[in-house]
Scaffold this motif. Structure first.
Motif, PDB file in Angstrom:
ATOM      1  N   PRO A   8      -3.683 -37.004 -11.679  1.00  0.00           N
ATOM      2  CA  PRO A   8      -2.445 -36.479 -12.943  1.00  0.00           C
ATOM      3  C   PRO A   8      -2.976 -36.237 -13.982  1.00  0.00           C
ATOM      4  N   GLN A   9      -1.582 -36.452 -15.308  1.00  0.00           N
ATOM      5  CA  GLN A   9      -2.019 -36.252 -17.051  1.00  0.00           C
ATOM      6  C   GLN A   9      -2.229 -37.709 -16.665  1.00  0.00           C
ATOM      7  N   ALA A  10      -0.866 -38.516 -15.909  1.00  0.00           N
ATOM      8  CA  ALA A  10      -0.450 -39.661 -16.517  1.00  0.00           C
ATOM      9  C   ALA A  10      -0.095 -40.907 -15.210  1.00  0.00           C
ATOM     10  N   LEU A  11      -0.557 -41.792 -15.021  1.00  0.00           N
ATOM     11  CA  LEU A  11      -0.162 -42.758 -14.355  1.00  0.00           C
ATOM     12  C   LEU A  11       0.386 -44.268 -14.565  1.00  0.00           C
ATOM     13  N   SER A  12       0.963 -44.255 -13.967  1.00  0.00           N
ATOM     14  CA  SER A  12       2.178 -45.923 -13.837  1.00  0.00           C
ATOM     15  C   SER A  12       1.889 -46.978 -12.480  1.00  0.00           C
ATOM     16  N   ILE A  13       1.251 -48.025 -12.988  1.00  0.00           N
ATOM     17  CA  ILE A  13       1.044 -48.271 -10.953  1.00  0.00           C
ATOM     18  C   ILE A  13       1.121 -50.170 -12.224  1.00  0.00           C
ATOM     19  N   GLN A  14       1.247 -50.795 -10.547  1.00  0.00           N
ATOM     20  CA  GLN A  14       1.821 -52.318 -10.516  1.00  0.00           C
ATOM     21  C   GLN A  14       0.205 -52.752 -10.658  1.00  0.00           C
ATOM     22  N   GLU A  15      -0.205 -54.595 -11.191  1.00  0.00           N
ATOM     23  CA  GLU A  15      -1.031 -54.524 -10.589  1.00  0.00           C
ATOM     24  C   GLU A  15      -1.754 -55.156  -9.664  1.00  0.00           C
ATOM     25  N   GLY A  16      -2.798 -54.876  -9.156  1.00  0.00           N
ATOM     26  CA  GLY A  16      -3.174 -54.943  -7.601  1.00  0.00           C
ATOM     27  C   GLY A  16      -3.042 -53.326  -6.893  1.00  0.00           C
ATOM     28  N   GLU A  17      -2.027 -52.887  -7.414  1.00  0.00           N
ATOM     29  CA  GLU A  17      -2.052 -51.563  -6.676  1.00  0.00           C
ATOM     30  C   GLU A  17      -3.632 -50.759  -6.698  1.00  0.00           C
ATOM     31  N   ASN A  18      -3.814 -49.530  -5.939  1.00  0.00           N
ATOM     32  CA  ASN A  18      -4.326 -48.508  -6.619  1.00  0.00           C
ATOM     33  C   ASN A  18      -4.502 -47.558  -6.968  1.00  0.00           C
ATOM     34  N   ALA A  19      -5.202 -46.972  -7.888  1.00  0.00           N
ATOM     35  CA  ALA A  19      -5.185 -45.998  -8.617  1.00  0.00           C
ATOM     36  C   ALA A  19      -6.362 -44.588  -8.139  1.00  0.00           C
ATOM     37  N   THR A  20      -5.157 -43.780  -8.031  1.00  0.00           N
ATOM     38  CA  THR A  20      -6.649 -42.219  -8.136  1.00  0.00           C
ATOM     39  C   THR A  20      -6.687 -41.707  -8.895  1.00  0.00           C
ATOM     40  N   MET A  21      -7.999 -40.683  -9.366  1.00  0.00           N
ATOM     41  CA  MET A  21      -7.366 -40.048 -10.506  1.00  0.00           C
ATOM     42  C   MET A  21      -8.438 -38.885 -10.071  1.00  0.00           C
ATOM     43  N   ASN A  22      -8.332 -37.599 -10.242  1.00  0.00           N
ATOM     44  CA  ASN A  22      -8.962 -36.815  -9.086  1.00  0.00           C
ATOM     45  C   ASN A  22      -9.449 -35.395 -10.697  1.00  0.00           C
ATOM     46  N   CYS A  23     -10.291 -35.056 -10.186  1.00  0.00           N
ATOM     47  CA  CYS A  23     -10.967 -33.952 -11.343  1.00  0.00           C
ATOM     48  C   CYS A  23     -11.432 -32.744 -10.887  1.00  0.00           C
ATOM     49  N   SER A  24     -11.043 -31.709 -11.011  1.00  0.00           N
ATOM     50  CA  SER A  24     -11.374 -30.376 -10.385  1.00  0.00           C
ATOM     51  C   SER A  24     -12.009 -29.438 -11.868  1.00  0.00           C
ATOM     52  N   TYR A  25     -13.178 -28.139 -10.899  1.00  0.00           N
ATOM     53  CA  TYR A  25     -14.264 -27.786 -12.145  1.00  0.00           C
ATOM     54  C   TYR A  25     -14.270 -26.067 -11.387  1.00  0.00           C
ATOM     55  N   LYS A  26     -14.835 -25.553 -12.180  1.00  0.00           N
ATOM     56  CA  LYS A  26     -15.102 -24.607 -11.383  1.00  0.00           C
ATOM     57  C   LYS A  26     -16.523 -24.414 -11.116  1.00  0.00           C
ATOM     58  N   THR A  27     -17.126 -24.309 -12.378  1.00  0.00           N
ATOM     59  CA  THR A  27     -19.150 -24.408 -11.909  1.00  0.00           C
ATOM     60  C   THR A  27     -20.203 -25.269 -11.616  1.00  0.00           C
ATOM     61  N   SER A  28     -21.084 -25.047 -11.385  1.00  0.00           N
ATOM     62  CA  SER A  28     -22.246 -25.520 -10.840  1.00  0.00           C
ATOM     63  C   SER A  28     -22.763 -26.827 -11.656  1.00  0.00           C
ATOM     64  N   ILE A  29     -22.573 -27.722 -10.870  1.00  0.00           N
ATOM     65  CA  ILE A  29     -22.663 -29.006 -11.883  1.00  0.00           C
ATOM     66  C   ILE A  29     -24.478 -29.623 -11.283  1.00  0.00           C
ATOM     67  N   ASN A  30     -25.148 -30.275 -12.420  1.00  0.00           N
ATOM     68  CA  ASN A  30     -26.055 -31.177 -12.320  1.00  0.00           C
ATOM     69  C   ASN A  30     -25.581 -33.062 -11.508  1.00  0.00           C
ATOM     70  N   ASN A  31     -24.586 -33.468 -12.358  1.00  0.00           N
ATOM     71  CA  ASN A  31     -24.204 -34.710 -11.909  1.00  0.00           C
ATOM     72  C   ASN A  31     -22.931 -34.182 -12.804  1.00  0.00           C
ATOM     73  N   LEU A  32     -21.674 -35.409 -12.250  1.00  0.00           N
ATOM     74  CA  LEU A  32     -20.372 -35.934 -12.645  1.00  0.00           C
ATOM     75  C   LEU A  32     -20.037 -37.279 -13.407  1.00  0.00           C
ATOM     76  N   GLN A  33     -19.727 -36.838 -14.353  1.00  0.00           N
ATOM     77  CA  GLN A  33     -19.782 -38.772 -14.831  1.00  0.00           C
ATOM     78  C   GLN A  33     -18.073 -38.688 -15.292  1.00  0.00           C
ATOM     79  N   TRP A  34     -17.794 -39.682 -14.692  1.00  0.00           N
ATOM     80  CA  TRP A  34     -16.207 -40.804 -15.154  1.00  0.00           C
ATOM     81  C   TRP A  34     -16.926 -41.572 -16.702  1.00  0.00           C
TER      82      TRP A  34
END
Lengths: 113, 116
Positions: A8-34
């Motif tokens: 999502p664009q924004a995510l609010s959670i409580q301490e201890g919870e897990n957070a998941t963020m997603n990234c989609s793209y359109k081209t071929s990649i050599n690698n992806l970095q966070w």
């Protein structure tokens, strides 16, 4: 466009919870970095996953990559208030003559104590 | 752990003035980059630099921009005649190994450039 689109664009959670963020793209990649960016600060490299890798771990971080779906996810487990930041995916393209990073739009994560 | 350092952290300049942003990349790194981030927007690539020459530049990097590695440690970005729309956070980055190697780019804390 090559750019990563994150949700999502924004995510609010409580301490201890897990957070998941997603990234989609359109081209071929050599690698992806966070990267993480605390408010008004620089970009901190978190993890790099190569195009031939499917999953990578670093501490409480887990990154997956699905090149068939052109998507990646960043999971932060057992989140802490200090994880509050913006998180960006950045694509390194497969073209032989470039290694610029194409950044996504980012996810703003807020972790409440 | 070695870091990329940038100075100044904040630069305020009148429109039309020249500005030089400075960076000290990590010492054994060979590839250098400038990116910028306009407030609230994505980080955008400006230019990459290797072996004392520009290897790639974006559409943003027009004739008003130049980069230089004046000595063995510094890497500078010059904007010759600043415009209001140049206001942004400018990030320097460096990477150790060759093109297309699976090495991360390491970023500095940025210089916030404010054009009045």
């Amino acid at each position: 466009s090559q750019q990563g689109e994150e949700d999502p664009q924004a995510l609010s959670i409580q301490e201890g919870e897990n957070a998941t963020m997603n990234c989609s793209y359109k081209t071929s990649i050599n690698n992806l970095q966070w990267y993480r960016q605390n408010s008004g600060r620089g970009l901190v490299h978190l993890i790099l996953i190569r195009s031939n890798e499917r999953e990578k771990h670093s501490g409480r971080l887990r990154v997956t990559l699905d090149t068939s779906k052109k998507s990646s996810s960043l999971l932060i487990t057992a989140s802490r208030a200090a994880d509050t930041a913006s998180y960006f995916c950045a694509l390194a393209g497969r073209s032989y003559n470039t290694d610029k990073l194409i950044f996504g739009t980012g996810t703003r994560l807020q972790v409440f104590p | 752990e070695p870091e990329v350092t940038q100075t100044p952290s904040h630069q305020v300049t009148q429109m039309g003035q020249e500005v030089i942003l400075r960076c000290v990349p990590i010492s054994n790194h060979l590839y250098f980059y400038w990116y910028r981030q306009i407030l609230g927007q994505k980080v955008e690539f400006l230019v990459s630099f290797y072996n004392n020459e520009i290897s790639e530049k974006s559409e943003i990097f027009d004739d008003q921009f130049s980069v230089e590695r004046p000595d063995g440690s510094n890497f500078t970005l010059k904007i010759r005649s600043t415009k209001l729309e140049d206001s942004a956070m400018y990030f320097c980055a460096s990477k150790r190994q060759s093109l297309n190697s699976n090495q991360p780019q390491h970023f500095g804390d940025g210089t916030r450039l404010s054009i009045l």
